[in-house]
Enzyme design. Sequence first.
Site, PDB file in Angstrom:
ATOM      1  N   LYS A 276       0.847  -1.127   0.033  1.00 52.40           N
ATOM      2  CA  LYS A 276       0.024   0.037  -0.041  1.00 52.40           C
ATOM      3  C   LYS A 276       1.071   1.227  -0.090  1.00 52.40           C
ATOM      4  CE  LYS A 276      -4.292   0.804   2.499  1.00 52.40           C
ATOM      5  NZ  LYS A 276      -4.835   0.708   3.667  1.00 52.40           N
TER       6      LYS A 276
HETATM    7  C1  E4P Z   1      -8.431   1.001   4.495  1.00 51.48           C
HETATM    8  O1  E4P Z   1      -7.586   0.743   3.492  1.00 51.48           O
HETATM    9  C2  E4P Z   1      -8.153   2.379   5.025  1.00 51.48           C
HETATM   10  O2  E4P Z   1      -6.991   2.658   5.514  1.00 51.48           O
HETATM   11  C3  E4P Z   1      -9.180   2.778   5.862  1.00 51.48           C
HETATM   12  O3  E4P Z   1     -10.638   1.957   5.337  1.00 51.48           O
HETATM   13  C4  E4P Z   1      -9.518   4.165   6.484  1.00 51.48           C
HETATM   14  O4  E4P Z   1     -10.614   4.120   7.261  1.00 51.48           O
HETATM   15  P1  E4P Z   1     -10.800   5.252   8.612  1.00 51.48           P
HETATM   16  O5  E4P Z   1     -11.134   6.242   7.767  1.00 51.48           O
HETATM   17  O6  E4P Z   1     -12.044   4.797   8.994  1.00 51.48           O
HETATM   18  O7  E4P Z   1      -9.577   5.199   9.294  1.00 51.48           O
END
Ligand code: E4P
Length: 235
Positions: A100
């Site tokens: 990522k």
């Molecule tokens: C996943 O890949 C993201 O990092 C995550 O869904 C972010 O979620 P949040 O906005 O609730 O922290």
Amino acid sequence: MPKHGGQNSQKEQEEIRMKFFADTSDIDAIKDLADLGMLDGVTTNPSIIAKSGKEFIPLIKEITQVCSGPVSAEVASTDFDTMMKEGEKLATIADNIAVKVPLTEAGLKVCKRLSDAGTMVNVTLCFQPMQALLAAKAGATFISPFVGRLDDISQTGMELIADILTIYEGYPDFHTEVLVASVRHPQHILESARMGADVVTCPPDVIKKLYKHPLTDKGLADFVADWKKTGQSIL
Ligand code: E4P
């Protein structure tokens, strides 16, 4: 309209189903969703790892042993050279790692290099459609638009998903999957399904809310009570 329609082979059906990723590093919750048959992948981010209190690399390895689908592990640096090294190291953890990277200039360069080398890449922190276009051009496996965080600032997160899907549909050569992230409630998943988004990544409790309905509970209680009155047993 879902973007994939018509008759498809079994393999194609498997490829096009809406995928559920668990947005967590909680091994028990991941196993629970796998048992339920609702686990197609896992996403993590540095905040999720910090919350776990566990060591990053062994934890990601453990997740890849529980989940055979893509497991997103995020780089921690922001400059190209270090991100590349981190990405290459993360990619060695298991074959199902999706590295990522943030949607920055350096992140897009890392995405292109890793994708060209055959590594899955999830480009994260996407908040506008042109960012998603660049990620697709960089060969991203997944683009992660954050719907909940847009809702938090009084924008409509799901409009971003609709825009990205429309743009990608115009270019069949793009193979980047739209991974709806920052999901906060079942309505986000319902709208994602209506739009034909490829993947939703959700906190496990949000996935569990999808099957709950008070009329299901009431109906079942009535059926159980009426069955008892018959005095019969199926077995
Ligand atoms: C996943 O890949 C993201 O990092 C995550 O869904 C972010 O979620 P949040 O906005 O609730 O922290």
